[in-house]
Design a protein around this motif. Structure first.
Motif, PDB file in Angstrom:
ATOM      1  N   PRO A 223      59.607 -16.494   2.967  1.00 30.53           N
ATOM      2  CA  PRO A 223      60.220 -17.767   3.352  1.00 30.53           C
ATOM      3  C   PRO A 223      59.431 -18.435   4.481  1.00 30.53           C
ATOM      4  O   PRO A 223      58.830 -17.757   5.324  1.00 30.53           O
ATOM      5  CB  PRO A 223      61.622 -17.351   3.828  1.00 30.53           C
ATOM      6  CG  PRO A 223      61.877 -16.049   3.157  1.00 30.53           C
ATOM      7  CD  PRO A 223      60.545 -15.369   3.073  1.00 30.53           C
ATOM      8  N   ASP A 224      59.413 -19.755   4.486  1.00 32.05           N
ATOM      9  CA  ASP A 224      58.683 -20.498   5.508  1.00 32.05           C
ATOM     10  C   ASP A 224      59.296 -20.276   6.891  1.00 32.05           C
ATOM     11  O   ASP A 224      60.505 -20.059   7.037  1.00 32.05           O
ATOM     12  CB  ASP A 224      58.717 -22.000   5.201  1.00 32.05           C
ATOM     13  CG  ASP A 224      57.974 -22.332   3.902  1.00 32.05           C
ATOM     14  OD1 ASP A 224      57.127 -21.519   3.487  1.00 32.05           O
ATOM     15  OD2 ASP A 224      58.252 -23.401   3.332  1.00 32.05           O
ATOM     16  N   ASN A 225      58.440 -20.344   7.918  1.00 34.15           N
ATOM     17  CA  ASN A 225      58.906 -20.246   9.296  1.00 34.15           C
ATOM     18  C   ASN A 225      59.182 -21.638   9.849  1.00 34.15           C
ATOM     19  O   ASN A 225      58.425 -22.584   9.620  1.00 34.15           O
ATOM     20  CB  ASN A 225      57.874 -19.543  10.185  1.00 34.15           C
ATOM     21  CG  ASN A 225      57.757 -18.069   9.873  1.00 34.15           C
ATOM     22  OD1 ASN A 225      58.614 -17.495   9.200  1.00 34.15           O
ATOM     23  ND2 ASN A 225      56.703 -17.442  10.347  1.00 34.15           N
ATOM     24  N   SER A 226      60.250 -21.755  10.594  1.00 36.29           N
ATOM     25  CA  SER A 226      60.655 -23.011  11.212  1.00 36.29           C
ATOM     26  C   SER A 226      60.131 -23.064  12.647  1.00 36.29           C
ATOM     27  O   SER A 226      60.327 -22.120  13.416  1.00 36.29           O
ATOM     28  CB  SER A 226      62.187 -23.124  11.201  1.00 36.29           C
ATOM     29  OG  SER A 226      62.623 -24.223  11.957  1.00 36.29           O
ATOM     30  N   TRP A 227      59.474 -24.167  13.010  1.00 36.27           N
ATOM     31  CA  TRP A 227      58.882 -24.300  14.344  1.00 36.27           C
ATOM     32  C   TRP A 227      59.151 -25.693  14.877  1.00 36.27           C
ATOM     33  O   TRP A 227      59.132 -26.677  14.120  1.00 36.27           O
ATOM     34  CB  TRP A 227      57.388 -24.023  14.256  1.00 36.27           C
ATOM     35  CG  TRP A 227      56.644 -24.030  15.562  1.00 36.27           C
ATOM     36  CD1 TRP A 227      56.587 -23.022  16.468  1.00 36.27           C
ATOM     37  CD2 TRP A 227      55.849 -25.096  16.086  1.00 36.27           C
ATOM     38  NE1 TRP A 227      55.796 -23.386  17.533  1.00 36.27           N
ATOM     39  CE2 TRP A 227      55.333 -24.655  17.324  1.00 36.27           C
ATOM     40  CE3 TRP A 227      55.514 -26.377  15.634  1.00 36.27           C
ATOM     41  CZ2 TRP A 227      54.503 -25.447  18.116  1.00 36.27           C
ATOM     42  CZ3 TRP A 227      54.698 -27.175  16.424  1.00 36.27           C
ATOM     43  CH2 TRP A 227      54.186 -26.707  17.648  1.00 36.27           C
ATOM     44  N   PHE A 228      59.431 -25.809  16.184  1.00 32.49           N
ATOM     45  CA  PHE A 228      59.771 -27.098  16.771  1.00 32.49           C
ATOM     46  C   PHE A 228      59.357 -27.106  18.233  1.00 32.49           C
ATOM     47  O   PHE A 228      59.622 -26.157  18.968  1.00 32.49           O
ATOM     48  CB  PHE A 228      61.287 -27.326  16.662  1.00 32.49           C
ATOM     49  CG  PHE A 228      61.761 -28.703  17.050  1.00 32.49           C
ATOM     50  CD1 PHE A 228      61.669 -29.761  16.163  1.00 32.49           C
ATOM     51  CD2 PHE A 228      62.339 -28.928  18.298  1.00 32.49           C
ATOM     52  CE1 PHE A 228      62.132 -31.026  16.504  1.00 32.49           C
ATOM     53  CE2 PHE A 228      62.803 -30.188  18.648  1.00 32.49           C
ATOM     54  CZ  PHE A 228      62.702 -31.238  17.753  1.00 32.49           C
ATOM     55  N   THR A 229      58.686 -28.160  18.670  1.00 30.86           N
ATOM     56  CA  THR A 229      58.325 -28.300  20.085  1.00 30.86           C
ATOM     57  C   THR A 229      58.763 -29.675  20.553  1.00 30.86           C
ATOM     58  O   THR A 229      58.690 -30.656  19.797  1.00 30.86           O
ATOM     59  CB  THR A 229      56.811 -28.093  20.301  1.00 30.86           C
ATOM     60  OG1 THR A 229      56.518 -28.109  21.699  1.00 30.86           O
ATOM     61  CG2 THR A 229      55.986 -29.161  19.601  1.00 30.86           C
ATOM     62  N   SER A 230      59.248 -29.749  21.793  1.00 37.57           N
ATOM     63  CA  SER A 230      59.882 -30.986  22.238  1.00 37.57           C
ATOM     64  C   SER A 230      59.923 -31.084  23.754  1.00 37.57           C
ATOM     65  O   SER A 230      59.663 -30.108  24.462  1.00 37.57           O
ATOM     66  CB  SER A 230      61.316 -31.041  21.689  1.00 37.57           C
ATOM     67  OG  SER A 230      62.022 -29.863  22.089  1.00 37.57           O
ATOM     68  N   TYR A 231      60.266 -32.280  24.252  1.00 30.17           N
ATOM     69  CA  TYR A 231      60.489 -32.443  25.687  1.00 30.17           C
ATOM     70  C   TYR A 231      61.498 -33.558  25.921  1.00 30.17           C
ATOM     71  O   TYR A 231      61.723 -34.439  25.089  1.00 30.17           O
ATOM     72  CB  TYR A 231      59.180 -32.748  26.438  1.00 30.17           C
ATOM     73  CG  TYR A 231      58.483 -34.034  26.051  1.00 30.17           C
ATOM     74  CD1 TYR A 231      58.888 -35.265  26.571  1.00 30.17           C
ATOM     75  CD2 TYR A 231      57.398 -34.031  25.183  1.00 30.17           C
ATOM     76  CE1 TYR A 231      58.236 -36.444  26.222  1.00 30.17           C
ATOM     77  CE2 TYR A 231      56.743 -35.197  24.834  1.00 30.17           C
ATOM     78  CZ  TYR A 231      57.158 -36.400  25.362  1.00 30.17           C
ATOM     79  OH  TYR A 231      56.519 -37.563  25.014  1.00 30.17           O
ATOM     80  N   ARG A 232      62.143 -33.475  27.076  1.00 31.56           N
ATOM     81  CA  ARG A 232      63.040 -34.508  27.557  1.00 31.56           C
ATOM     82  C   ARG A 232      62.892 -34.571  29.065  1.00 31.56           C
ATOM     83  O   ARG A 232      63.279 -33.648  29.778  1.00 31.56           O
ATOM     84  CB  ARG A 232      64.493 -34.193  27.194  1.00 31.56           C
ATOM     85  CG  ARG A 232      65.482 -35.244  27.687  1.00 31.56           C
ATOM     86  CD  ARG A 232      66.919 -34.778  27.547  1.00 31.56           C
ATOM     87  NE  ARG A 232      67.845 -35.763  28.040  1.00 31.56           N
ATOM     88  CZ  ARG A 232      69.107 -35.504  28.393  1.00 31.56           C
ATOM     89  NH1 ARG A 232      69.581 -34.260  28.276  1.00 31.56           N
ATOM     90  NH2 ARG A 232      69.889 -36.459  28.863  1.00 31.56           N
ATOM     91  N   ASP A 233      62.289 -35.642  29.555  1.00 28.89           N
ATOM     92  CA  ASP A 233      61.999 -35.778  30.976  1.00 28.89           C
ATOM     93  C   ASP A 233      61.241 -34.546  31.471  1.00 28.89           C
ATOM     94  O   ASP A 233      60.240 -34.172  30.872  1.00 28.89           O
ATOM     95  CB  ASP A 233      63.292 -36.028  31.768  1.00 28.89           C
ATOM     96  CG  ASP A 233      63.969 -37.341  31.353  1.00 28.89           C
ATOM     97  OD1 ASP A 233      63.246 -38.296  31.033  1.00 28.89           O
ATOM     98  OD2 ASP A 233      65.212 -37.396  31.347  1.00 28.89           O
ATOM     99  N   ASN A 234      61.736 -33.875  32.530  1.00 28.07           N
ATOM    100  CA  ASN A 234      61.008 -32.749  33.112  1.00 28.07           C
ATOM    101  C   ASN A 234      61.470 -31.405  32.535  1.00 28.07           C
ATOM    102  O   ASN A 234      61.701 -30.446  33.255  1.00 28.07           O
ATOM    103  CB  ASN A 234      61.183 -32.743  34.633  1.00 28.07           C
ATOM    104  CG  ASN A 234      60.162 -31.855  35.337  1.00 28.07           C
ATOM    105  OD1 ASN A 234      59.070 -31.599  34.824  1.00 28.07           O
ATOM    106  ND2 ASN A 234      60.515 -31.385  36.514  1.00 28.07           N
TER     107      ASN A 234
END
Length: 264
Positions: A223-234
């Motif tokens: 099964p595929d791997n789920s990946w997520f990168t993000s930011y909100r202010d600091n």
């Protein structure tokens, strides 16, 4: 301070300075020593505000961070050492036990840590599939909750800062920085993705300076791997869930749950 006494090699004549040391493992090439600076494990962990941390994922850190205990908590013990330095010292007995070590203060934020563990627990289906998450403060490189948000943190802040877990530790400076053009392009792309792209369903309702990128890692026969990168202010957060399918399906909700708390 270390005082040593070596066993004479077979066939040699002991001198008057050779002490009558008896120890089962004190063979040729070994020395017996008084080792000072033996530290006690940290007396628990506290977050950046001094609040006690009671998080399962942080428990293994207690022994691995023993070297960070202040020297005032050190003691002394007798050990057998390898003269060539190949083997680890063998502890025989304690002369002066280390005093009670104070709690070790980390850069972790207790609230964000709790949210991170809850989010990972949910998206990992209570541990039935591997998952991880980390939150970093881009302006300092401080790890606020545990798992690799350096990419998002660099885009938000404009400069890579080596992540640290103990306040005051030295940080390796980056070999190079992002050019103004590259930084502008990445910020624009991640902002657009967060507000109207594939990350929008998870980022909806988050105000401030936001950015995100979804990713699906395809693995043959699995099964595929789920990946997520993000930011909100600091605050920058990255998450990965093995077997979680698309980035928006499993990792994004976990990261968004931590971003929602903010870094105030």
């Amino acid at each position: 301070m270390v005082r040593t006494c070596s066993r004479a090699p077979p066939g040699s004549t002991p001198s008057s300075s050779d002490a009558p040391v008896r120890a089962p493992h004190l063979a040729a090439g070994k020395s017996i020593a008084v080792k000072t600076g033996v530290a006690a494990p940290p007396g628990g962990l506290v977050d950046r505000n001094g609040k006690t941390l009671d998080a399962p994922s942080l428990t293994p850190l207690l022994s691995s961070l023993a070297d960070a205990v202040p020297a005032t908590a050190a003691g002394a013990s007798v050990v057998i050492t390898d003269d060539a330095g190949r083997d680890r010292p063998e502890h025989l007995f304690t002369i002066d036990g280390p005093g009670s070590a104070p709690p070790l203060k980390l850069t972790i934020d207790a609230g964000l840590q709790a949210a991170a563990e809850a989010a990972v627990r949910t998206q990992s289906r209570n541990g039935t599939r591997p998952a991880s998450l980390v939150a970093i403060e881009p302006s300092t490189g401080h790890i606020l909750a545990l798992a690799v948000a350096s990419i998002a943190a660099t885009v938000q802040n404009g400069t890579f800062r080596q992540p640290v877990l103990i306040p005051g530790l030295p940080q390796q400076p980056p070999a190079r920085t992002l050019s103004a053009g590259t930084l502008k392009g990445l910020r624009s792309m991640m902002s657009r993705t967060a507000r109207s792209g594939t990350a929008a369903p998870a980022m909806t309702g988050l105000n401030g300076d936001i950015g995100a990128k979804t990713c699906t890692a395809e693995i043959d026969g699995r099964p595929d791997n789920s990946w997520f990168t993000s930011y909100r202010d600091n605050l920058a957060v990255a998450a990965e869930v093995e077997g979680g399918d698309h980035g928006i399906d499993a990792s994004a909700p976990a990261a968004a749950a931590v971003l929602a708390l903010g870094n105030g």
